[in-house]
Design a protein around this motif. Structure first.
Motif, PDB file in Angstrom:
ATOM      1  N   THR A 278      73.540 -22.654 -18.313  1.00 37.46           N
ATOM      2  CA  THR A 278      74.832 -22.865 -18.967  1.00 37.46           C
ATOM      3  C   THR A 278      75.589 -24.009 -18.292  1.00 37.46           C
ATOM      4  O   THR A 278      76.154 -24.872 -18.969  1.00 37.46           O
ATOM      5  CB  THR A 278      75.658 -21.568 -18.948  1.00 37.46           C
TER       6      THR A 278
ATOM      7  N   ASP B  27      73.857 -27.255 -19.228  1.00 41.64           N
ATOM      8  CA  ASP B  27      74.195 -27.621 -20.598  1.00 41.64           C
ATOM      9  C   ASP B  27      75.588 -28.248 -20.672  1.00 41.64           C
ATOM     10  O   ASP B  27      75.779 -29.276 -21.328  1.00 41.64           O
ATOM     11  CB  ASP B  27      74.116 -26.393 -21.505  1.00 41.64           C
TER      12      ASP B  27
ATOM     13  N   ARG C   5      76.465 -32.111 -21.791  1.00 40.30           N
ATOM     14  CA  ARG C   5      77.418 -32.398 -22.859  1.00 40.30           C
ATOM     15  C   ARG C   5      78.516 -33.347 -22.380  1.00 40.30           C
ATOM     16  O   ARG C   5      78.875 -34.291 -23.065  1.00 40.30           O
ATOM     17  CB  ARG C   5      78.042 -31.109 -23.384  1.00 40.30           C
TER      18      ARG C   5
END
Length: 65
Positions: A42, A45, A49
């Motif tokens: 997480t 990610d 981004r």
């Protein structure tokens, strides 16, 4: 999706070592490990981004506040 991506011999070896390591874990250890891996994925990610938004200049002036 797995069929479209071929792993290198090093990657396959690494996966096999990982499988062996997980097989030796207790149920509780495996659960803790999975929770930590999910947290790390997480975070990774979110970092990807943010990096892509920055690289593609999609960040607004409000994102830095």
């Amino acid at each position: 999706m797995d069929q479209a991506i071929e792993l290198t011999l090093d990657q396959e070896f690494s996966l096999r070592l990982f499988e062996d390591q997980v097989q030796r874990m207790s149920h509780e250890q495996a659960q803790e490990f999975l929770i930590e891996q999910n947290r790390l994925m997480t975070v990774r990610d979110a970092m990807y981004r943010k990096l892509l938004k920055h690289e593609w200049k999609l960040e607004s002036d409000f994102d830095s506040l």
